[in-house]
Design a protein around this motif. Structure first.
Motif, PDB file in Angstrom:
ATOM      1  N   VAL A  58     -25.687  56.685  38.779  1.00 29.17           N
ATOM      2  CA  VAL A  58     -26.702  55.736  38.323  1.00 29.17           C
ATOM      3  C   VAL A  58     -26.801  55.873  36.814  1.00 29.17           C
ATOM      4  O   VAL A  58     -26.942  56.981  36.290  1.00 29.17           O
ATOM      5  CB  VAL A  58     -28.081  56.007  38.970  1.00 29.17           C
ATOM      6  CG1 VAL A  58     -29.155  55.099  38.385  1.00 29.17           C
ATOM      7  CG2 VAL A  58     -28.005  55.838  40.485  1.00 29.17           C
ATOM      8  N   VAL A  59     -26.701  54.740  36.113  1.00 30.74           N
ATOM      9  CA  VAL A  59     -26.812  54.737  34.660  1.00 30.74           C
ATOM     10  C   VAL A  59     -28.280  54.500  34.308  1.00 30.74           C
ATOM     11  O   VAL A  59     -28.865  53.498  34.716  1.00 30.74           O
ATOM     12  CB  VAL A  59     -25.911  53.650  34.037  1.00 30.74           C
ATOM     13  CG1 VAL A  59     -26.095  53.610  32.527  1.00 30.74           C
ATOM     14  CG2 VAL A  59     -24.456  53.897  34.410  1.00 30.74           C
ATOM     15  N   GLY A  60     -28.841  55.431  33.584  1.00 32.18           N
ATOM     16  CA  GLY A  60     -30.230  55.312  33.156  1.00 32.18           C
ATOM     17  C   GLY A  60     -30.305  54.727  31.758  1.00 32.18           C
ATOM     18  O   GLY A  60     -29.427  53.997  31.321  1.00 32.18           O
ATOM     19  N   GLY A  61     -31.334  55.098  31.060  1.00 27.68           N
ATOM     20  CA  GLY A  61     -31.548  54.645  29.694  1.00 27.68           C
ATOM     21  C   GLY A  61     -33.014  54.811  29.357  1.00 27.68           C
ATOM     22  O   GLY A  61     -33.873  54.723  30.236  1.00 27.68           O
ATOM     23  N   GLY A  62     -33.293  55.077  28.105  1.00 28.72           N
ATOM     24  CA  GLY A  62     -34.680  55.328  27.727  1.00 28.72           C
ATOM     25  C   GLY A  62     -35.192  56.540  28.484  1.00 28.72           C
ATOM     26  O   GLY A  62     -34.586  57.595  28.470  1.00 28.72           O
ATOM     27  N   GLU A  63     -36.281  56.354  29.209  1.00 32.51           N
ATOM     28  CA  GLU A  63     -36.845  57.449  30.008  1.00 32.51           C
ATOM     29  C   GLU A  63     -36.283  57.489  31.430  1.00 32.51           C
ATOM     30  O   GLU A  63     -36.574  58.413  32.173  1.00 32.51           O
ATOM     31  CB  GLU A  63     -38.374  57.342  30.039  1.00 32.51           C
ATOM     32  CG  GLU A  63     -39.027  57.587  28.690  1.00 32.51           C
ATOM     33  CD  GLU A  63     -38.654  58.949  28.103  1.00 32.51           C
ATOM     34  OE1 GLU A  63     -38.757  59.974  28.811  1.00 32.51           O
ATOM     35  OE2 GLU A  63     -38.245  58.980  26.929  1.00 32.51           O
ATOM     36  N   ARG A  64     -35.493  56.484  31.817  1.00 33.31           N
ATOM     37  CA  ARG A  64     -34.862  56.482  33.144  1.00 33.31           C
ATOM     38  C   ARG A  64     -33.702  57.473  33.148  1.00 33.31           C
ATOM     39  O   ARG A  64     -32.871  57.467  32.249  1.00 33.31           O
ATOM     40  CB  ARG A  64     -34.349  55.093  33.509  1.00 33.31           C
ATOM     41  CG  ARG A  64     -35.456  54.121  33.843  1.00 33.31           C
ATOM     42  CD  ARG A  64     -34.934  52.828  34.430  1.00 33.31           C
ATOM     43  NE  ARG A  64     -34.202  53.106  35.665  1.00 33.31           N
ATOM     44  CZ  ARG A  64     -33.093  52.465  36.013  1.00 33.31           C
ATOM     45  NH1 ARG A  64     -32.576  51.521  35.257  1.00 33.31           N
ATOM     46  NH2 ARG A  64     -32.489  52.758  37.147  1.00 33.31           N
ATOM     47  N   GLU A  65     -33.651  58.286  34.185  1.00 28.25           N
ATOM     48  CA  GLU A  65     -32.613  59.309  34.267  1.00 28.25           C
ATOM     49  C   GLU A  65     -31.250  58.723  34.610  1.00 28.25           C
ATOM     50  O   GLU A  65     -31.143  57.785  35.394  1.00 28.25           O
ATOM     51  CB  GLU A  65     -32.974  60.337  35.344  1.00 28.25           C
ATOM     52  CG  GLU A  65     -34.118  61.235  34.974  1.00 28.25           C
ATOM     53  CD  GLU A  65     -34.418  62.232  36.071  1.00 28.25           C
ATOM     54  OE1 GLU A  65     -34.651  63.405  35.728  1.00 28.25           O
ATOM     55  OE2 GLU A  65     -34.429  61.846  37.258  1.00 28.25           O
ATOM     56  N   HIS A  66     -30.222  59.327  34.014  1.00 30.34           N
ATOM     57  CA  HIS A  66     -28.841  59.122  34.431  1.00 30.34           C
ATOM     58  C   HIS A  66     -28.626  60.097  35.587  1.00 30.34           C
ATOM     59  O   HIS A  66     -28.993  61.272  35.482  1.00 30.34           O
ATOM     60  CB  HIS A  66     -27.857  59.473  33.317  1.00 30.34           C
ATOM     61  CG  HIS A  66     -27.989  58.652  32.087  1.00 30.34           C
ATOM     62  ND1 HIS A  66     -27.348  57.460  31.911  1.00 30.34           N
ATOM     63  CD2 HIS A  66     -28.697  58.871  30.953  1.00 30.34           C
ATOM     64  CE1 HIS A  66     -27.636  56.963  30.722  1.00 30.34           C
ATOM     65  NE2 HIS A  66     -28.459  57.808  30.118  1.00 30.34           N
ATOM     66  N   ILE A  67     -28.041  59.631  36.669  1.00 27.84           N
ATOM     67  CA  ILE A  67     -27.669  60.519  37.774  1.00 27.84           C
ATOM     68  C   ILE A  67     -26.153  60.610  37.729  1.00 27.84           C
ATOM     69  O   ILE A  67     -25.457  59.594  37.846  1.00 27.84           O
ATOM     70  CB  ILE A  67     -28.163  59.973  39.128  1.00 27.84           C
ATOM     71  CG1 ILE A  67     -29.694  59.836  39.107  1.00 27.84           C
ATOM     72  CG2 ILE A  67     -27.706  60.889  40.267  1.00 27.84           C
ATOM     73  CD1 ILE A  67     -30.274  59.130  40.321  1.00 27.84           C
TER      74      ILE A  67
END
Length: 167
Positions: A58-67
């Motif tokens: 999963v590609v995150g960004g900002g405060e969203r986590e990358h898994i």
């Protein structure tokens, strides 16, 4: 400098990796796992069969986590130990792009690869899960270490698994 995108078939490849979740601000934690995976391989007498990589689930960004998994290809499948897990780089058609230079331009290389694929009617092997997209094969292969001094050049091969017509 970013190379010209290309479309190639890659064969299945076993690997070992450490799964992690990091925000963009915590990126150093993911990069540091490359050394831990290499040390685990060395401690178990297993040779690497290719460069270290980040496999994005999963590609995150900002405060969203990358898994993601931080791993290294190996010649034959092995059992992990709980922290280090076995996996397989899926065989199939990939869109690839080599990036050599400023690591800050890596996002632009990803954008170039996605744009090129759209122009060639290629779609990615991924699926929706909640508000996330889970990738079947999105890799950054680090031909130079992802653990480097600020401003140092990098050499990275981007590889995205392409969805075949039957999927």
């Amino acid at each position: 400098m970013t190379d010209v995108p290309r479309h190639e078939v890659l064969t299945e490849q076993p690997y070992v990796a450490i799964p992690t979740k990091v925000t963009t601000r915590e990126w150093g934690k993911a990069a540091a796992l490359v050394t831990e995976v290499r040390d685990w391989l060395r401690g178990n007498g297993i040779p690497a069969a290719g460069p270290p990589f980040f496999r994005y689930w999963v590609v995150g960004g900002g405060e969203r986590e990358h898994i993601l998994e931080v791993g290294t290809p190996i010649g034959e499948p092995v059992a992990g130990d709980g922290r280090v897990v076995p996996g397989v780089i899926p065989g199939g058609e990939y869109a690839l792009l080599s990036h050599i230079g400023d690591p800050e331009r890596l996002d632009a290389a990803h954008a170039q690869l996605r744009s090129w694929a759209a122009e060639h009617d290629l779609t990615w092997m991924k699926r929706g899960q909640g508000d996330s997209e889970v990738w079947g094969g999105r890799f950054e292969f680090y031909l130079t270490s992802p653990v480097r001094n600020l401003g140092a050049a990098c050499s990275v091969e981007l590889a995205y698994l392409v969805r075949d017509a039957e999927s």
